[in-house]
Design an enzyme around this catalytic site. Sequence first.
Site, short mmCIF file in Angstrom:
data_model
loop_
_atom_site.label_atom_id
_atom_site.label_comp_id
_atom_site.label_asym_id
_atom_site.label_seq_id
_atom_site.Cartn_x
_atom_site.Cartn_y
_atom_site.Cartn_z
N ASP A 9 0.87 -1.18 0.00
CA ASP A 9 0.00 0.00 0.00
C ASP A 9 0.91 1.23 0.00
O ASP A 9 2.13 1.12 -0.18
CB ASP A 9 -0.98 -0.04 1.19
CG ASP A 9 -0.30 0.15 2.54
OD1 ASP A 9 0.95 0.20 2.60
OD2 ASP A 9 -1.02 0.23 3.55
N HIS A 10 0.32 2.41 0.22
CA HIS A 10 1.10 3.65 0.21
C HIS A 10 2.20 3.65 1.28
O HIS A 10 3.29 4.15 1.06
CB HIS A 10 0.17 4.85 0.42
CG HIS A 10 -0.62 4.78 1.69
ND1 HIS A 10 -1.67 3.90 1.85
CD2 HIS A 10 -0.49 5.43 2.87
CE1 HIS A 10 -2.17 4.03 3.07
NE2 HIS A 10 -1.47 4.95 3.72
N CYS A 66 3.32 -3.20 3.98
CA CYS A 66 2.48 -2.07 4.38
C CYS A 66 3.21 -1.34 5.50
O CYS A 66 4.41 -1.54 5.67
CB CYS A 66 1.07 -2.51 4.76
SG CYS A 66 0.93 -3.63 6.18
N THR A 68 2.96 -1.58 8.83
CA THR A 68 3.37 -2.50 9.89
C THR A 68 3.65 -3.92 9.40
O THR A 68 4.31 -4.69 10.09
CB THR A 68 2.25 -2.61 10.94
OG1 THR A 68 1.07 -3.11 10.29
CG2 THR A 68 1.97 -1.26 11.59
N GLY A 71 -1.53 -5.70 8.59
CA GLY A 71 -2.73 -5.74 7.75
C GLY A 71 -2.53 -6.64 6.54
O GLY A 71 -3.42 -7.43 6.18
N HIS A 99 9.97 -24.31 8.96
CA HIS A 99 8.93 -25.00 9.72
C HIS A 99 7.52 -24.79 9.19
O HIS A 99 6.68 -25.68 9.30
CB HIS A 99 8.96 -24.55 11.19
CG HIS A 99 10.16 -25.05 11.94
ND1 HIS A 99 10.24 -25.06 13.31
CD2 HIS A 99 11.34 -25.57 11.50
CE1 HIS A 99 11.40 -25.56 13.70
NE2 HIS A 99 12.09 -25.86 12.61
N HIS A 134 6.81 -31.17 10.04
CA HIS A 134 6.30 -29.81 9.81
C HIS A 134 5.16 -29.81 8.79
O HIS A 134 4.23 -29.02 8.89
CB HIS A 134 7.43 -28.88 9.39
CG HIS A 134 8.52 -28.79 10.41
ND1 HIS A 134 8.30 -28.29 11.67
CD2 HIS A 134 9.82 -29.18 10.36
CE1 HIS A 134 9.44 -28.35 12.37
NE2 HIS A 134 10.36 -28.89 11.59
N ARG A 137 1.96 -30.76 10.52
CA ARG A 137 1.41 -29.64 11.29
C ARG A 137 0.76 -28.60 10.38
O ARG A 137 -0.30 -28.06 10.71
CB ARG A 137 2.52 -29.02 12.15
CG ARG A 137 3.00 -29.99 13.21
CD ARG A 137 4.34 -29.61 13.81
NE ARG A 137 4.78 -30.63 14.75
CZ ARG A 137 6.02 -30.75 15.20
NH1 ARG A 137 6.94 -29.88 14.81
NH2 ARG A 137 6.33 -31.70 16.05
C1 RB5 Z 1 -1.68 2.62 6.70
O1 RB5 Z 1 -1.74 3.80 7.46
C2 RB5 Z 1 -1.47 1.42 7.62
O2 RB5 Z 1 -2.57 1.25 8.43
C3 RB5 Z 1 -1.21 0.17 6.80
O3 RB5 Z 1 -0.12 0.39 5.97
C4 RB5 Z 1 -0.88 -1.08 7.59
O4 RB5 Z 1 0.15 -0.82 8.51
C5 RB5 Z 1 -2.01 -1.80 8.18
O5 RB5 Z 1 -1.86 -2.85 8.82
#
Ligand code: RB5
Length: 143
Positions: A9-10, A66, A68, A71, A99, A134, A137
């Site tokens: 994403d951005h 993304c 984090t 998502g 694994h 593995h 599982r």
């Molecule tokens: C975008 O602001 C952020 O929410 C997205 O990139 C991601 O981290 C979501 O899990």
Amino acid sequence: MARIHIASDHAGFALKSELIDQLVAQGHEIINHGCDQATSCDYPDFAHAACTALLADAGSFGILVCGTGVGMSMAANRHAGIRAALCTNEFLARATRMHNNANVLCLGERVVGAGLALSITEVFLNTAFEGGRHQRRIDKITA
Ligand code: RB5
């Protein structure tokens, strides 16, 4: 060399662009499923596009970026046959290949720098699944 379906994403666009440059230079085949600029967009759209293509392309890998990585991993793991792993270090990348036979690597641009992300990616791409117990599982993951 690997064939890699990549998307972001951005919030992952800059890291994805850096990874594409590095992975192409290493000789990997990259299929980019967007996004194409750092304008606000919705990560599931790109996770689903890359995972759908990966599932139709036996033996390929996925990389989803993304902000984090969380998502992207949630969206990717809704697909049967996708085993997406959010990795923040090389130990996780190695272990999830050995694994879990992970076929999608998720990264967070707001979590890891480009150097660490590339190192994680290289370990992920170069580590083989161990099979055996593995696989048993993994077969039990689907509820
Ligand atoms: C975008 O602001 C952020 O929410 C997205 O990139 C991601 O981290 C979501 O899990």
